[in-house]
Design an enzyme around this catalytic site. Sequence first.
Site, mmCIF file in Angstrom:
data_model
loop_
_atom_site.group_PDB
_atom_site.id
_atom_site.type_symbol
_atom_site.label_atom_id
_atom_site.label_comp_id
_atom_site.label_asym_id
_atom_site.label_seq_id
_atom_site.Cartn_x
_atom_site.Cartn_y
_atom_site.Cartn_z
ATOM 1 N N GLU A 94 15.971 4.903 3.217
ATOM 2 C CA GLU A 94 16.036 5.432 1.864
ATOM 3 C C GLU A 94 14.869 6.392 1.612
ATOM 4 O O GLU A 94 13.775 6.201 2.150
ATOM 5 C CB GLU A 94 16.001 4.276 0.856
ATOM 6 C CG GLU A 94 17.262 3.432 0.967
ATOM 7 C CD GLU A 94 17.271 2.194 0.079
ATOM 8 O OE1 GLU A 94 18.373 1.697 -0.179
ATOM 9 O OE2 GLU A 94 16.211 1.718 -0.347
ATOM 10 N N CYS A 107 9.334 10.776 -1.835
ATOM 11 C CA CYS A 107 8.790 9.571 -1.227
ATOM 12 C C CYS A 107 9.652 9.301 0.005
ATOM 13 O O CYS A 107 10.847 9.046 -0.125
ATOM 14 C CB CYS A 107 8.865 8.430 -2.234
ATOM 15 S SG CYS A 107 8.380 6.848 -1.545
ATOM 16 N N CYS A 114 10.435 -2.432 8.653
ATOM 17 C CA CYS A 114 8.974 -2.345 8.754
ATOM 18 C C CYS A 114 8.476 -3.452 9.670
ATOM 19 O O CYS A 114 9.039 -4.544 9.699
ATOM 20 C CB CYS A 114 8.342 -2.493 7.369
ATOM 21 S SG CYS A 114 6.562 -2.131 7.356
ATOM 22 N N CYS A 118 4.257 -7.720 4.462
ATOM 23 C CA CYS A 118 3.670 -7.898 3.128
ATOM 24 C C CYS A 118 4.633 -8.749 2.286
ATOM 25 O O CYS A 118 5.819 -8.431 2.182
ATOM 26 C CB CYS A 118 3.448 -6.541 2.468
ATOM 27 S SG CYS A 118 2.379 -5.472 3.431
ATOM 28 N N CYS A 121 6.869 -7.189 -0.673
ATOM 29 C CA CYS A 121 7.615 -5.939 -0.451
ATOM 30 C C CYS A 121 9.002 -6.225 0.102
ATOM 31 O O CYS A 121 9.163 -6.967 1.066
ATOM 32 C CB CYS A 121 6.840 -5.054 0.526
ATOM 33 S SG CYS A 121 7.688 -3.509 0.890
ATOM 34 N N GLY A 165 8.600 1.469 5.787
ATOM 35 C CA GLY A 165 7.858 1.516 7.046
ATOM 36 C C GLY A 165 6.373 1.736 6.878
ATOM 37 O O GLY A 165 5.874 2.052 5.795
ATOM 38 N N GLU A 166 5.679 1.543 7.970
ATOM 39 C CA GLU A 166 4.234 1.752 8.000
ATOM 40 C C GLU A 166 3.979 3.013 8.839
ATOM 41 O O GLU A 166 4.129 2.990 10.060
ATOM 42 C CB GLU A 166 3.550 0.511 8.615
ATOM 43 C CG GLU A 166 2.095 0.683 8.986
ATOM 44 C CD GLU A 166 1.237 1.294 7.871
ATOM 45 O OE1 GLU A 166 1.230 0.776 6.748
ATOM 46 O OE2 GLU A 166 0.556 2.301 8.155
ATOM 47 N N SER A 197 0.377 6.912 2.970
ATOM 48 C CA SER A 197 -0.053 5.607 2.470
ATOM 49 C C SER A 197 0.061 4.578 3.590
ATOM 50 O O SER A 197 1.094 4.456 4.234
ATOM 51 C CB SER A 197 0.835 5.197 1.296
ATOM 52 O OG SER A 197 0.505 3.894 0.869
ATOM 53 N N SER A 220 -3.225 0.722 0.781
ATOM 54 C CA SER A 220 -2.702 -0.357 -0.068
ATOM 55 C C SER A 220 -3.633 -1.546 0.076
ATOM 56 O O SER A 220 -3.559 -2.287 1.045
ATOM 57 C CB SER A 220 -1.292 -0.733 0.396
ATOM 58 O OG SER A 220 -0.484 0.416 0.367
ATOM 59 N N LEU A 221 -4.514 -1.682 -0.878
ATOM 60 C CA LEU A 221 -5.569 -2.701 -0.741
ATOM 61 C C LEU A 221 -5.116 -4.039 -1.336
ATOM 62 O O LEU A 221 -5.102 -5.057 -0.650
ATOM 63 C CB LEU A 221 -6.852 -2.199 -1.408
ATOM 64 C CG LEU A 221 -8.102 -2.992 -1.051
ATOM 65 C CD1 LEU A 221 -8.451 -2.859 0.415
ATOM 66 C CD2 LEU A 221 -9.278 -2.583 -1.914
ATOM 67 N N HIS A 222 -4.817 -4.048 -2.602
ATOM 68 C CA HIS A 222 -4.295 -5.223 -3.322
ATOM 69 C C HIS A 222 -5.236 -6.416 -3.446
ATOM 70 O O HIS A 222 -5.070 -7.232 -4.345
ATOM 71 C CB HIS A 222 -2.947 -5.690 -2.759
ATOM 72 C CG HIS A 222 -1.892 -4.635 -2.751
ATOM 73 N ND1 HIS A 222 -1.613 -3.854 -3.855
ATOM 74 C CD2 HIS A 222 -1.059 -4.194 -1.766
ATOM 75 C CE1 HIS A 222 -0.651 -3.011 -3.551
ATOM 76 N NE2 HIS A 222 -0.305 -3.177 -2.294
ATOM 77 N N ASN A 296 6.894 -4.283 -9.007
ATOM 78 C CA ASN A 296 8.345 -4.235 -9.128
ATOM 79 C C ASN A 296 8.911 -5.492 -8.503
ATOM 80 O O ASN A 296 8.838 -5.658 -7.292
ATOM 81 C CB ASN A 296 8.878 -3.003 -8.393
ATOM 82 C CG ASN A 296 8.250 -1.750 -8.944
ATOM 83 O OD1 ASN A 296 8.314 -1.488 -10.139
ATOM 84 N ND2 ASN A 296 7.580 -1.009 -8.084
ATOM 85 N N CYS A 339 8.439 1.489 -5.861
ATOM 86 C CA CYS A 339 7.610 1.015 -4.741
ATOM 87 C C CYS A 339 8.010 -0.393 -4.349
ATOM 88 O O CYS A 339 8.096 -1.279 -5.195
ATOM 89 C CB CYS A 339 6.146 0.902 -5.151
ATOM 90 S SG CYS A 339 5.278 2.421 -5.310
#
Length: 346
Positions: A94, A107, A114, A118, A121, A165-166, A197, A220-222, A296, A339
């Site tokens: 997508e 995006c 992936c 995470c 996600c 994906g990463e 990212s 992406s720290l979080h 989300n 996201c």
Amino acid sequence: MVTDKKDIRALSKEQLRDFFVSKGDKAFRGNQVYEWLWQKAAHDFEDMTNISKETRQMLDAHFVINHIEVDSMQRSNDGTIKNAVRLHDGLIVESVLIPTATRTTACVSSQVGCSLDCKFCATARLKRMRNLNPDEIYDQVVTIDKESRHYFNRPLSNIVFMGMGEPLMNYNNVIKAIEKITSPEGLGMSPKRITLSTSGIPKMIKKMADDGVKFNLAVSLHSAIDSVRTSIMPFNETFPLQDLRDALEYWYAKTKRRISYEYVVWKGINDTDEHIEAFVKFCKYVPCKVNIIEYNPIDDGHFQQAASEMLDRYIRVLEDNHIVVNVRRSRGKDIDAACGQLANKS
Ligand code: SAH
């Protein structure tokens, strides 16, 4: 369709020139075909109108032009467009067009599924099937550029590698795609308008710095507390925050470009003063800005957006420490395009 013919877009310009010479034609023919393949994004040899019919037939006998097809397109009531695109082998990824008053951002996805896990996600629930090829990443951008011109009367202005994906787990192909996107022989976009990212793979961040890339980096720290980060992003066990910090310091020393941190605040996970303090401390290691992302939901109820007072507290403390903070409102939630929601649901 399965075929033994080689994908012509896997060839470099040099290889294409050599191919024509080996067929007794001029090397220059390679340049012309290369322009059709990338700048004009042709999907069919028949479209190459300044190439003779015999040459087009000869190309058709040797090669295919693998390309993506938009399988379905959904429009959100906020203008966001989500494309489910079909790859040449039938797999689907997508990509999302996000319009604002002045910009159109694409995006894009870098992998089918992936390899990371995470916990918050939706893409992580899909098995990683394969990496995308450079042309498959490039085509997503071309598609969104066309949609932007069609629906918003303006070209695409920005690209974020925040789809499925990463990207740093598919480094070589992502870099090749960005080379084509930024080259005058491709789309000629400025690398300053591209952001990659990553969940934070230290050795690849260092490699990017060594390779002298010119695009922006978002991490992406979080959470800036190892035990908590590991509980929501399990690979943090292998690449703990100290290694990430070293890599980011290395990146800044080499590139002098500040980093963006993406951060979601969840109820009961990172909504305490201890977390805010740890985050502020982390933000001081290298020049940065912070994007607080709205969570989300991905329908399991485990993760919930923290109370708005907590978000305000994060923002206030960060700003008191002279750190630039943006709050990113979700776009395209109604079509699962925001996201972390990309999971090939429709
Ligand atoms: N793998 C890359 C890029 C894809 S994710 C990365 O990790 O950065 C793009 C961004 O969306 C990341 O910051 C990710 O942490 C965030 N994200 C993932 N799931 C989310 C969700 N459910 N709600 C909000 N943001 C999410």
